[in-house]
Design an enzyme around this catalytic site. Structure first.
Site, PDB file in Angstrom:
ATOM      1  N   ARG A  58       0.857  -1.151  -0.032  1.00 28.19           N
ATOM      2  CA  ARG A  58      -0.253   0.026  -0.140  1.00 28.19           C
ATOM      3  C   ARG A  58       1.003   1.514  -0.193  1.00 28.19           C
ATOM      4  O   ARG A  58       0.092   2.202  -0.778  1.00 28.19           O
ATOM      5  CB  ARG A  58      -0.531  -0.045   1.169  1.00 28.19           C
ATOM      6  CG  ARG A  58      -1.477   1.108   1.603  1.00 28.19           C
ATOM      7  CD  ARG A  58      -3.168   1.019   2.494  1.00 28.19           C
ATOM      8  NE  ARG A  58      -3.753   2.150   2.361  1.00 28.19           N
ATOM      9  CZ  ARG A  58      -4.546   2.209   3.162  1.00 28.19           C
ATOM     10  NH1 ARG A  58      -3.231   2.527   4.559  1.00 28.19           N
ATOM     11  NH2 ARG A  58      -5.127   3.315   3.261  1.00 28.19           N
ATOM     12  N   HIS A  62       0.509   4.318  -2.712  1.00 29.43           N
ATOM     13  CA  HIS A  62       0.107   5.879  -2.708  1.00 29.43           C
ATOM     14  C   HIS A  62       1.444   6.641  -3.325  1.00 29.43           C
ATOM     15  O   HIS A  62       0.957   7.771  -3.111  1.00 29.43           O
ATOM     16  CB  HIS A  62      -0.393   5.353  -0.714  1.00 29.43           C
ATOM     17  CG  HIS A  62      -1.508   5.135  -0.519  1.00 29.43           C
ATOM     18  ND1 HIS A  62      -2.299   5.898   0.113  1.00 29.43           N
ATOM     19  CD2 HIS A  62      -2.072   3.609  -0.347  1.00 29.43           C
ATOM     20  CE1 HIS A  62      -3.159   5.286   0.248  1.00 29.43           C
ATOM     21  NE2 HIS A  62      -3.446   4.042  -0.262  1.00 29.43           N
ATOM     22  N   SER A  72       7.983  10.152  -2.233  1.00 21.01           N
ATOM     23  CA  SER A  72       7.612  11.555  -1.748  1.00 21.01           C
ATOM     24  C   SER A  72       6.504  11.373  -0.301  1.00 21.01           C
ATOM     25  O   SER A  72       6.674  12.631   0.442  1.00 21.01           O
ATOM     26  CB  SER A  72       6.685  12.696  -2.263  1.00 21.01           C
ATOM     27  OG  SER A  72       5.357  11.234  -3.901  1.00 21.01           O
ATOM     28  N   ASN A  87      -3.630   8.675   4.021  1.00 24.41           N
ATOM     29  CA  ASN A  87      -2.670   7.849   3.842  1.00 24.41           C
ATOM     30  C   ASN A  87      -2.470   7.811   5.264  1.00 24.41           C
ATOM     31  O   ASN A  87      -1.038   7.366   6.226  1.00 24.41           O
ATOM     32  CB  ASN A  87      -1.242   8.748   3.549  1.00 24.41           C
ATOM     33  CG  ASN A  87      -1.353   8.779   1.949  1.00 24.41           C
ATOM     34  OD1 ASN A  87      -2.072   7.973   1.673  1.00 24.41           O
ATOM     35  ND2 ASN A  87      -0.598   9.851   1.036  1.00 24.41           N
ATOM     36  N   HIS A 184      -5.484  -6.814  -2.631  1.00 17.98           N
ATOM     37  CA  HIS A 184      -6.561  -6.998  -1.805  1.00 17.98           C
ATOM     38  C   HIS A 184      -7.159  -8.626  -0.951  1.00 17.98           C
ATOM     39  O   HIS A 184      -7.755  -8.724  -0.105  1.00 17.98           O
ATOM     40  CB  HIS A 184      -8.080  -6.338  -1.838  1.00 17.98           C
ATOM     41  CG  HIS A 184      -8.074  -4.623  -2.072  1.00 17.98           C
ATOM     42  ND1 HIS A 184      -8.495  -4.224  -2.097  1.00 17.98           N
ATOM     43  CD2 HIS A 184      -6.717  -4.276  -2.058  1.00 17.98           C
ATOM     44  CE1 HIS A 184      -8.127  -2.525  -2.032  1.00 17.98           C
ATOM     45  NE2 HIS A 184      -7.052  -2.810  -1.633  1.00 17.98           N
ATOM     46  N   THR A 185      -6.279  -9.371  -1.454  1.00 18.75           N
ATOM     47  CA  THR A 185      -6.103 -10.551  -0.945  1.00 18.75           C
ATOM     48  C   THR A 185      -5.303 -10.798   0.180  1.00 18.75           C
ATOM     49  O   THR A 185      -5.684 -11.991   0.501  1.00 18.75           O
ATOM     50  CB  THR A 185      -5.152 -11.952  -2.484  1.00 18.75           C
ATOM     51  OG1 THR A 185      -5.522 -12.557  -1.186  1.00 18.75           O
ATOM     52  CG2 THR A 185      -3.916 -11.875  -2.232  1.00 18.75           C
TER      53      THR A 185
END
Length: 321
Positions: A58, A62, A72, A87, A184-185
């Protein structure tokens, strides 16, 4: 055997053509142990806490969707990306900082934080019984990090059309969208992102009709109405710690936790891709998803990269030089 050899050859080679400015083994001369150090660092943290895998995935996602894959998101500061509302739940910063400290001691000013994050995400997936792939490197770290720029991030409330637009803006198509959402598993989310679907969806006083009846009961037990929204719920009800295709079966069967995930079944094009991964021949389809996920991750990790003399190589990942 020949087909399998070609399969793994494709995995090894696909990074070479995605972005001519990035290249595999970029640090082979300047810091030969770079990838091994990142791998050992991720493995150490993973052994202590396997949930670091969805955290790193993630974090990388992001990062890439805001300003490109330039680390960043790692910058600390009240106005930085890291402190934007979408975030606030990000995890895995300590893994990147750990690897960076070791690399600075060995090869000061050589390995970018952006590359460390891309490599760490790959290694974390591999450690979770997912695929591994060759990560093209040579990214430079960005010099801008603003919380006001995170509007490009996909949201769990997004319709398929909005998701499609956000991915297309980064050069990714429907196939990339569905494949990358397959991450998302593994991982969890807060009940606060789920409860609105369970009791008063779109102010009707009823649950989201796309949730299967049996799963609705499970979710209402996990996330009672009016209860603490910070309680965690797994994104894949069947195998939340294994990188596999069960997530797509859940979407097919009305058992997706997030609204944006379940909506993939309601769009003809994304449904076709979900169905491809969710079919019944688990072994073969698992290989297909692994292969496609590797390709999609390679494309995503090349979004708007900074190379050459652009940006900088940070000494500390949370601070500009």
């Amino acid at each position: 055997m020949e087909a399998m050899s070609l399969f793994f050859l494709a995995i090894l080679m696909m990074g070479l053509s995605v972005n001519a400015q990035l290249q595999t083994k970029f640090y082979s001369s300047s810091c030969p142990k770079a990838e091994a150090i990142v791998r050992s660092t991720v493995e150490s943290h993973f052994n202590n806490d396997p949930t670091v895998t969805p955290g790193l995935l993630r974090l990388h996602f992001h990062d890439c969707f805001v300003q490109g894959c330039d680390a960043s998101v790692l910058i600390a500061g009240s106005s930085a990306e890291r402190n934007a509302l979408p975030n606030l739940g990000l995890r895995g910063f300590e893994v990147i900082d750990d690897a960076k400290a070791q690399l600075e001691a060995l090869c000061p000013g050589v390995v970018s934080c952006a590359d460390i994050l891309a490599l760490a995400a790959r290694d974390a997936v591999d450690l979770s019984d997912g695929p591994s792939w060759s990560v093209p490197t040579g990214r430079r770290d960005g010099r801008v990090s603003l919380s006001s720029q995170v509007t490009s991030l996909p949201s769990p409330l997004d319709s398929v059309d909005v998701q499609r637009q956000k991915f297309a803006a980064k050069g990714l198509d429907d196939h990339d969208l569905v494949t990358l959402v397959g991450a998302h598993t593994i991982g969890q989310t807060d009940c606060s992102f789920v409860t609105y679907r369970l009791y008063n969806f779109t102010a009707t006083g009823n649950p989201d009709p796309t949730i299967s009846r049996s799963f609705l009961t499970q979710l209402q037990t996990l996330c009672p109405n009016g209860a603490d929204g910070s309680k965690r719920v797994s994104l894949d009800k069947d195998s939340q710690t294994s990188f596999d295709v069960s997530f797509f079966k859940n979407v097919r069967d009305g058992n997706a936790v997030l609204e944006s995930d379940q909506r993939l079944w309601g769009d003809a094009e994304t449904r076709r891709i979900v169905q491809k991964y969710a079919g019944n021949i688990r072994g073969l389809l698992g290989i297909r998803f692994d292969f496609e996920f590797s390709k999609a991750m390679t494309r995503m990790s090349s979004i708007e990269v900074k190379t050459g003399t652009q940006g900088e190589i940070r000494k500390i990942c949370s601070k500009f030089n």
